[in-house]
Design a protein around this motif. Structure first.
Motif, PDB file in Angstrom:
ATOM      1  N   LEU A  13      16.863  -4.158   3.004  1.00 19.22           N
ATOM      2  CA  LEU A  13      17.453  -4.842   3.982  1.00 19.22           C
ATOM      3  C   LEU A  13      18.630  -5.500   3.280  1.00 19.22           C
ATOM      4  CD1 LEU A  13      14.516  -7.014   5.500  1.00 19.22           C
ATOM      5  CD2 LEU A  13      15.581  -5.105   6.148  1.00 19.22           C
ATOM      6  N   SER A  14      19.167  -5.303   2.288  1.00 17.31           N
ATOM      7  CA  SER A  14      20.411  -5.650   1.487  1.00 17.31           C
ATOM      8  C   SER A  14      21.400  -4.411   1.858  1.00 17.31           C
ATOM      9  CB  SER A  14      20.430  -5.920   0.211  1.00 17.31           C
ATOM     10  OG  SER A  14      19.876  -5.122  -0.438  1.00 17.31           O
ATOM     11  N   GLY A  15      20.775  -3.321   2.158  1.00 14.65           N
ATOM     12  CA  GLY A  15      21.662  -2.010   2.040  1.00 14.65           C
ATOM     13  C   GLY A  15      21.783  -1.500   0.784  1.00 14.65           C
ATOM     14  N   GLU A  16      20.947  -2.021  -0.129  1.00 17.39           N
ATOM     15  CA  GLU A  16      21.223  -1.245  -1.702  1.00 17.39           C
ATOM     16  C   GLU A  16      20.633   0.080  -1.450  1.00 17.39           C
ATOM     17  OE1 GLU A  16      19.346  -2.023  -6.027  1.00 17.39           O
ATOM     18  OE2 GLU A  16      19.453  -3.631  -4.589  1.00 17.39           O
ATOM     19  N   ILE A  17      19.535   0.257  -1.095  1.00 23.50           N
ATOM     20  CA  ILE A  17      18.793   1.521  -0.672  1.00 23.50           C
ATOM     21  C   ILE A  17      19.316   1.985   0.703  1.00 23.50           C
ATOM     22  CG2 ILE A  17      16.717   2.879  -0.491  1.00 23.50           C
ATOM     23  CD1 ILE A  17      15.239   0.817  -2.056  1.00 23.50           C
ATOM     24  N   GLU A  18      20.348   3.061   0.630  1.00 27.78           N
ATOM     25  CA  GLU A  18      20.892   3.443   1.724  1.00 27.78           C
ATOM     26  C   GLU A  18      19.857   4.095   2.912  1.00 27.78           C
ATOM     27  OE1 GLU A  18      24.220   3.274   2.774  1.00 27.78           O
ATOM     28  OE2 GLU A  18      24.625   2.006   0.759  1.00 27.78           O
ATOM     29  N   PRO A  19      20.229   4.053   4.042  1.00 29.02           N
ATOM     30  CA  PRO A  19      19.510   4.688   5.281  1.00 29.02           C
ATOM     31  C   PRO A  19      19.468   6.127   5.021  1.00 29.02           C
ATOM     32  CG  PRO A  19      20.922   3.085   6.226  1.00 29.02           C
ATOM     33  CD  PRO A  19      21.413   3.264   4.841  1.00 29.02           C
ATOM     34  N   GLY A  20      18.314   6.769   5.249  1.00 25.98           N
ATOM     35  CA  GLY A  20      18.299   8.235   4.721  1.00 25.98           C
ATOM     36  C   GLY A  20      17.561   8.354   3.375  1.00 25.98           C
ATOM     37  N   ALA A  21      17.801   7.584   2.661  1.00 24.80           N
ATOM     38  CA  ALA A  21      17.464   7.780   1.159  1.00 24.80           C
ATOM     39  C   ALA A  21      16.016   7.925   1.000  1.00 24.80           C
ATOM     40  CB  ALA A  21      18.082   6.649   0.316  1.00 24.80           C
ATOM     41  N   PRO A  22      15.592   8.740   0.112  1.00 22.26           N
ATOM     42  CA  PRO A  22      14.091   8.831  -0.112  1.00 22.26           C
ATOM     43  C   PRO A  22      13.922   7.708  -1.189  1.00 22.26           C
ATOM     44  CG  PRO A  22      15.297  10.649  -1.109  1.00 22.26           C
ATOM     45  CD  PRO A  22      16.308   9.933  -0.382  1.00 22.26           C
ATOM     46  N   LEU A  23      12.660   7.864  -1.270  1.00 20.85           N
ATOM     47  CA  LEU A  23      11.805   6.836  -2.289  1.00 20.85           C
ATOM     48  C   LEU A  23      10.757   7.206  -2.964  1.00 20.85           C
ATOM     49  CD1 LEU A  23      12.883   4.626   0.391  1.00 20.85           C
ATOM     50  CD2 LEU A  23      12.167   2.993  -1.437  1.00 20.85           C
ATOM     51  N   PRO A  24      10.909   8.455  -3.781  1.00 21.34           N
ATOM     52  CA  PRO A  24       9.930   9.085  -4.492  1.00 21.34           C
ATOM     53  C   PRO A  24       9.030   8.390  -5.233  1.00 21.34           C
ATOM     54  CG  PRO A  24      12.063   9.997  -5.114  1.00 21.34           C
ATOM     55  CD  PRO A  24      12.352   8.628  -4.419  1.00 21.34           C
ATOM     56  N   GLU A  25       7.884   8.307  -5.156  1.00 22.41           N
ATOM     57  CA  GLU A  25       6.902   7.488  -5.714  1.00 22.41           C
ATOM     58  C   GLU A  25       7.221   7.666  -7.385  1.00 22.41           C
ATOM     59  OE1 GLU A  25       3.010   8.598  -4.796  1.00 22.41           O
ATOM     60  OE2 GLU A  25       3.257   8.275  -2.651  1.00 22.41           O
ATOM     61  N   GLN A  26       7.176   8.784  -8.005  1.00 29.27           N
ATOM     62  CA  GLN A  26       7.269   8.819  -9.409  1.00 29.27           C
ATOM     63  C   GLN A  26       8.652   7.914  -9.849  1.00 29.27           C
ATOM     64  OE1 GLN A  26       7.349  12.875 -10.800  1.00 29.27           O
ATOM     65  NE2 GLN A  26       7.453  12.098 -13.113  1.00 29.27           N
ATOM     66  N   GLU A  27       9.661   8.001  -9.093  1.00 24.39           N
ATOM     67  CA  GLU A  27      10.892   7.110  -9.473  1.00 24.39           C
ATOM     68  C   GLU A  27      10.562   5.642  -9.303  1.00 24.39           C
ATOM     69  OE1 GLU A  27      14.332   8.381  -7.858  1.00 24.39           O
ATOM     70  OE2 GLU A  27      14.049  10.616  -8.263  1.00 24.39           O
ATOM     71  N   ILE A  28      10.027   5.434  -8.484  1.00 27.93           N
ATOM     72  CA  ILE A  28       9.678   3.755  -8.302  1.00 27.93           C
ATOM     73  C   ILE A  28       8.696   3.372  -9.291  1.00 27.93           C
ATOM     74  CG2 ILE A  28       8.724   2.329  -6.563  1.00 27.93           C
ATOM     75  CD1 ILE A  28       9.711   4.022  -4.304  1.00 27.93           C
ATOM     76  N   SER A  29       7.702   4.237  -9.755  1.00 28.02           N
ATOM     77  CA  SER A  29       6.796   3.675 -10.435  1.00 28.02           C
ATOM     78  C   SER A  29       7.428   3.626 -11.876  1.00 28.02           C
ATOM     79  CB  SER A  29       5.723   4.933 -10.786  1.00 28.02           C
ATOM     80  OG  SER A  29       4.794   4.889 -11.660  1.00 28.02           O
ATOM     81  N   ALA A  30       8.356   4.512 -12.295  1.00 28.85           N
ATOM     82  CA  ALA A  30       9.044   4.328 -13.716  1.00 28.85           C
ATOM     83  C   ALA A  30       9.965   3.198 -13.584  1.00 28.85           C
ATOM     84  CB  ALA A  30       9.977   5.545 -13.908  1.00 28.85           C
ATOM     85  N   LEU A  31      10.704   3.033 -12.418  1.00 22.35           N
ATOM     86  CA  LEU A  31      11.905   1.929 -12.240  1.00 22.35           C
ATOM     87  C   LEU A  31      11.127   0.572 -12.401  1.00 22.35           C
ATOM     88  CD1 LEU A  31      14.435   1.005 -11.732  1.00 22.35           C
ATOM     89  CD2 LEU A  31      14.184   1.331  -9.360  1.00 22.35           C
ATOM     90  N   TYR A  32       9.874   0.439 -11.726  1.00 20.06           N
ATOM     91  CA  TYR A  32       9.316  -0.948 -11.751  1.00 20.06           C
ATOM     92  C   TYR A  32       8.261  -1.019 -12.824  1.00 20.06           C
ATOM     93  CZ  TYR A  32      11.858  -1.967  -7.625  1.00 20.06           C
ATOM     94  OH  TYR A  32      13.207  -2.427  -6.932  1.00 20.06           O
TER      95      TYR A  32
END
Length: 193
Positions: A13-32
């Motif tokens: 909602l802040s626009g930090e993750i751009e429209p159209g951008a994928p959110l791969p599970e593995q990357e999110i898992s590692a990031l958080y």
């Protein structure tokens, strides 16, 4: 999981993750630093809210809201908010006034916080009508409205303008002139915004 849902929602909602951008599970898992099943649940919750979309065998992604999407969204919101303005003519709605004050206090803060208060203001007006059906219809549009507001962050570089528009809307409803104010409020031409 709730903390991850909140963190991802704020980034979208802040626009930090751009429209159209994928959110791969593995990357999110590692990031958080959370397990993939937790990520999967968080993404599913955001898909359910309408903040993300997911297609078979693809990562969840932020939907792209076009100017045509915004125009169509306003086409559908107008009659609902017109009905709200008719029913609330001559009244102040304390919950909407409180949301406006919070909105004003967050004008210099993150865009996602302003979006949250903007939504709280409009939802308070709809709820004040007292129609569960109107609330359900409006709720269906909430996710797209939030995503549309992300697109508008450049349109409202001066965020005080957004606050002033909503102050004028609440004042017009209280004065009994809400229908014209709603029509004006929802009549923007989004162009390339």
């Amino acid at each position: 999981m709730d903390a991850l849902v909140d963190a991802l929602r704020k980034r979208v909602l802040s626009g930090e993750i751009e429209p159209g951008a994928p959110l791969p599970e593995q990357e999110i898992s590692a990031l958080y630093g959370v397990a993939r099943p937790t990520v999967r649940e968080a993404l599913a919750a955001l898909v359910h809210e309408g903040i993300l979309r997911r297609e078979r065998n693809r990562s969840a992604y932020v939907p792209v809201i076009t100017a045509q999407d915004l125009d169509d969204l306003m086409l559908v919101r107008r009659p609902l908010e017109d009905l709200m303005a008719q029913r609330l003519a001559g009244r102040r709605v304390p919950a909407a006034e409180a949301a406006l004050e919070r909105m004003a206090s967050k004008a210099a803060g993150p865009w996602s916080e302003l979006v949250a208060e903007h939504m709280a203001l409009h939802e308070a007006l709809i709820e004040a009508v007292g129609s569960p059906r109107l609330e359900r219809l409006y709720a269906v549009l909430a996710a797209e409205t939030r995503l549309g507001l992300v697109r508008l962050r450049e349109t409202y570089e001066d965020r005080d303008l957004l606050v002033a528009e909503h102050r004028a809307l609440l004042d017009a409803i209280a004065a009994g002139d809400g229908r014209a104010a709603v029509a004006e409020h929802l009549s923007h031409s989004w162009g390339a915004a």
